[in-house]
Structures are given as C-alpha cells and as structure tokens.
Design a protein around this motif. Structure first.
Motif, short mmCIF file in Angstrom:
data_model
loop_
_atom_site.label_atom_id
_atom_site.label_comp_id
_atom_site.label_asym_id
_atom_site.label_seq_id
_atom_site.Cartn_x
_atom_site.Cartn_y
_atom_site.Cartn_z
N SER A 24 0.79 -1.17 0.02
CA SER A 24 0.10 0.02 -0.04
C SER A 24 0.81 1.27 0.15
N TYR A 76 -0.94 -1.02 -4.11
CA TYR A 76 -2.36 -0.93 -3.86
C TYR A 76 -2.32 0.71 -3.75
N ARG A 91 -8.42 2.66 -3.83
CA ARG A 91 -8.61 1.40 -4.71
C ARG A 91 -8.89 0.29 -3.81
#
Length: 86
Positions: free
Chosen positions: A45, A50, A54
């Motif tokens: 992330s 990521y 989203r």
C-alpha cells in the motif's frame, strides 16, 4: 493405485508448495502469519502497488495467492484496520 503419504512427507510437500507460492511469508519464523501478511499488504500500500482509494484484492484471492487460510487473511485485514491502513 496410490500409496498413502506419511505425515512427514506431507509436511515437506506443503512446505515446498508454500515456498513456491509465496516468498513474502515464512510459516517457520515464529511470527504469526496474519501479522506477516498485514506487513506485506501495508508495504504494498505504501509503495503504491495498492493505490489509495482502490480496493485491495479479495480475501479469498489473497488466501489463494499466499497459500494460507481465508480466516488468516481476515485477521490480517482486522490488523490493518487497527493500524489505520485500511
């Protein structure tokens, strides 16, 4: 006709499968798998893999990808919520 596998043989096979599927998690490390997965997802992330806003992959997909139980992934998600990551 197949011959039943011994428990030791089964463990070796599962370890090999585990290593083939995932290089990020180590079931022998002593650190719980849900924490290891939470760290991997948090790292992905933060790196932008990521993207913010989203959705991350579904828990069943992550379970399959990492060769772990669905409930382990769910516990990782709870950990990430507690950390404020998701």
């Amino acid at each position: 006709m197949s011959v039943p596998k011994s428990a030791a043989s089964t463990r070796v096979t599962l370890r090999r499968r585990w290593r083939a599927r995932s290089h990020s998690l180590d079931p022998e490390s002593g650190r719980p798998l849900y924490l290891q997965l939470a760290d991997v997802i948090e790292s992905r992330s933060r790196s932008g893999e990521y993207a913010p806003g989203r959705m991350i992959p579904a828990s069943l997909r992550l379970a399959e990808e990492y060769g772990i139980a669905h409930m382990t992934v769910r516990r990782s998600m709870r950990e990430l919520r507690e950390r404020g990551v998701i």
